[in-house]
Design a protein around this motif. Structure first.
Motif, PDB file in Angstrom:
ATOM      1  N   THR A 216      19.436   8.521  26.242  1.00  0.00           N
ATOM      2  CA  THR A 216      19.688   8.720  24.815  1.00  0.00           C
ATOM      3  C   THR A 216      21.028   9.442  24.620  1.00  0.00           C
ATOM      4  O   THR A 216      21.633   9.935  25.574  1.00  0.00           O
ATOM      5  CB  THR A 216      18.571   9.538  24.144  1.00  0.00           C
ATOM      6  OG1 THR A 216      18.540  10.860  24.714  1.00  0.00           O
ATOM      7  CG2 THR A 216      17.213   8.866  24.330  1.00  0.00           C
ATOM      8  N   VAL A 242      21.338   4.469  24.580  1.00  0.00           N
ATOM      9  CA  VAL A 242      20.689   3.873  23.409  1.00  0.00           C
ATOM     10  C   VAL A 242      20.901   4.741  22.173  1.00  0.00           C
ATOM     11  O   VAL A 242      21.118   5.949  22.274  1.00  0.00           O
ATOM     12  CB  VAL A 242      19.176   3.652  23.654  1.00  0.00           C
ATOM     13  CG1 VAL A 242      18.961   2.648  24.778  1.00  0.00           C
ATOM     14  CG2 VAL A 242      18.453   4.957  23.961  1.00  0.00           C
ATOM     15  N   ALA A 243      20.832   4.107  21.017  1.00  0.00           N
ATOM     16  CA  ALA A 243      21.019   4.803  19.738  1.00  0.00           C
ATOM     17  C   ALA A 243      19.754   5.580  19.409  1.00  0.00           C
ATOM     18  O   ALA A 243      18.919   5.154  18.608  1.00  0.00           O
ATOM     19  CB  ALA A 243      21.354   3.801  18.645  1.00  0.00           C
ATOM     20  N   ALA A 244      19.582   6.704  20.084  1.00  0.00           N
ATOM     21  CA  ALA A 244      18.391   7.549  19.900  1.00  0.00           C
ATOM     22  C   ALA A 244      18.726   8.936  20.403  1.00  0.00           C
ATOM     23  O   ALA A 244      19.718   9.137  21.109  1.00  0.00           O
ATOM     24  CB  ALA A 244      17.203   6.973  20.663  1.00  0.00           C
ATOM     25  N   ALA A 253      12.317   5.614  19.200  1.00  0.00           N
ATOM     26  CA  ALA A 253      13.160   4.448  18.872  1.00  0.00           C
ATOM     27  C   ALA A 253      12.739   3.253  19.722  1.00  0.00           C
ATOM     28  O   ALA A 253      13.543   2.716  20.497  1.00  0.00           O
ATOM     29  CB  ALA A 253      14.628   4.786  19.090  1.00  0.00           C
ATOM     30  N   ASP A 255      12.311   0.110  19.236  1.00  0.00           N
ATOM     31  CA  ASP A 255      13.077  -1.133  19.108  1.00  0.00           C
ATOM     32  C   ASP A 255      14.322  -1.125  19.983  1.00  0.00           C
ATOM     33  O   ASP A 255      14.730  -2.172  20.517  1.00  0.00           O
ATOM     34  CB  ASP A 255      13.474  -1.374  17.643  1.00  0.00           C
ATOM     35  CG  ASP A 255      12.278  -1.734  16.775  1.00  0.00           C
ATOM     36  OD1 ASP A 255      11.210  -2.040  17.343  1.00  0.00           O
ATOM     37  OD2 ASP A 255      12.404  -1.691  15.535  1.00  0.00           O
ATOM     38  N   GLU A 256      14.934   0.051  20.135  1.00  0.00           N
ATOM     39  CA  GLU A 256      16.114   0.176  20.997  1.00  0.00           C
ATOM     40  C   GLU A 256      15.744  -0.109  22.454  1.00  0.00           C
ATOM     41  O   GLU A 256      16.463  -0.804  23.173  1.00  0.00           O
ATOM     42  CB  GLU A 256      16.712   1.586  20.878  1.00  0.00           C
ATOM     43  CG  GLU A 256      17.346   1.897  19.539  1.00  0.00           C
ATOM     44  CD  GLU A 256      18.650   1.145  19.336  1.00  0.00           C
ATOM     45  OE1 GLU A 256      19.400   0.948  20.316  1.00  0.00           O
ATOM     46  OE2 GLU A 256      18.921   0.744  18.189  1.00  0.00           O
ATOM     47  N   ARG A 259      14.881  -3.849  23.001  1.00  0.00           N
ATOM     48  CA  ARG A 259      16.080  -4.675  23.056  1.00  0.00           C
ATOM     49  C   ARG A 259      16.769  -4.572  24.423  1.00  0.00           C
ATOM     50  O   ARG A 259      17.161  -5.592  25.009  1.00  0.00           O
ATOM     51  CB  ARG A 259      17.070  -4.254  21.957  1.00  0.00           C
ATOM     52  CG  ARG A 259      18.311  -5.141  21.888  1.00  0.00           C
ATOM     53  CD  ARG A 259      19.357  -4.648  20.906  1.00  0.00           C
ATOM     54  NE  ARG A 259      18.788  -4.362  19.610  1.00  0.00           N
ATOM     55  CZ  ARG A 259      18.705  -3.146  19.056  1.00  0.00           C
ATOM     56  NH1 ARG A 259      19.167  -2.099  19.705  1.00  0.00           N
ATOM     57  NH2 ARG A 259      18.158  -2.965  17.877  1.00  0.00           N
ATOM     58  N   GLU A 260      16.903  -3.376  24.929  1.00  0.00           N
ATOM     59  CA  GLU A 260      17.594  -3.198  26.218  1.00  0.00           C
ATOM     60  C   GLU A 260      16.798  -3.803  27.379  1.00  0.00           C
ATOM     61  O   GLU A 260      17.379  -4.390  28.289  1.00  0.00           O
ATOM     62  CB  GLU A 260      17.877  -1.708  26.475  1.00  0.00           C
ATOM     63  CG  GLU A 260      18.875  -1.078  25.513  1.00  0.00           C
ATOM     64  CD  GLU A 260      20.259  -1.701  25.570  1.00  0.00           C
ATOM     65  OE1 GLU A 260      20.572  -2.433  26.528  1.00  0.00           O
ATOM     66  OE2 GLU A 260      21.048  -1.453  24.642  1.00  0.00           O
TER      67      GLU A 260
END
Length: 266
Positions: A216, A242-244, A253, A255-256, A259-260
């Motif tokens: 993160t 990740v965007a978290a 998060a 969904d992040e 996706r990864e």
């Protein structure tokens, strides 16, 4: 499947007929339910295996012994026992925090069991040393152990929001605190000492599995320097930020993380 493994680690399997398997392993203070949102995103296309580390969740409480579980290798052996009992090879292994290192150790011992490793907020060593920043001094850790021993529930109330972060969503820290409170305090203290005093840096060059490191933007338990160190030491690894924020992006998060994982496994 041998009943002892199912009971011991509360193993659950979904979509058993799928050809490819993803195994999700939780970190300290949580159990397999921490992966619920992430696992659900893969449950149509993959066999999903979830389990609780001994001492956590709905694992067999009688199976925990501080002498048996005095290193992470014992947990790695449990993971391998689960994979053997299910006759699994080439699994996609997703491990959070301490289970990242547990997964890594298992992959070094029996690499044929693993196709890909995905380590979320993992650390090979939490203690600072010459030329290495783990994020903690021994003095800091001694203070943490003392706080846990003096008043476990007071310690939980401070520790949970510190590592969860996301102050605008206090319900996340509250949920984590409830999970911590559900652990027997003596077990929690024993497990925390094993985690924070461990040093598995020497094993990192032995990893042969393609590895994704997820970190993160800010993690009070595992600083960014640790992720960079892992990336440098594990030959076939890639690092994604990740965007978290906080130590539990699969909870805060999901969904992040989904996706990864999807990008990595193709």
């Amino acid at each position: 499947m041998p009943v002892d493994i199912v009971k011991k680690n509360n193993v659950t399997v979904r979509n058993e007929s799928a050809a490819q398997t993803i195994v999700f392993a939780h970190g300290f203070g949580t159990d397999q339910t921490a992966w619920e949102k992430v696992a659900a995103a893969f449950s149509n296309d993959f066999k999903i295996v979830l389990y609780d580390n001994v001492g956590a969740g709905q694992s067999d409480p009688g199976s925990f012994s501080p002498n048996r579980y005095d290193t992470l290798h014992s947990y790695a052996e449990d993971l391998l026992a689960i994979l053997r009992s299910l006759n699994l090879t080439d699994v996609i292994m997703v491990g959070h925090s301490v289970s990242g290192m547990i997964s890594l150790l298992a992959s070094v011992k029996e690499p044929e069991r693993f196709k890909k490793l995905i380590l979320v907020g993992a650390s090979p060593r939490y203690l600072d040393s010459d030329g290495y920043k783990g994020g903690f001094t021994q003095e800091m850790l001694n203070g943490l152990y003392s706080a846990m021993a003096n008043n476990y529930y007071a310690w939980v109330s401070g520790f949970a929001p510190m590592v969860m972060e996301n102050v605008d969503r206090p319900e996340l820290a509250e949920s984590f605190a409830q999970s911590l409170v559900a652990i027997r305090p003596d077990i929690a203290q024993s497990v925390v000492r094993v985690i924070f005093q461990s040093d598995h840096r020497a094993e990192l060059p032995n990893v042969t599995i393609d590895t994704l490191l997820l970190q993160t933007q800010h993690d009070s338990a595992v600083p960014a320097e640790v992720a960079l160190y892992l990336n440098k030491q594990i030959t076939n690894s890639q690092l994604k930020t990740v965007a978290a924020e906080g130590h539990f992006p699969h909870i805060s998060a999901p969904d992040e993380i989904i996706r990864e994982i999807k990008n990595f496994i193709g």
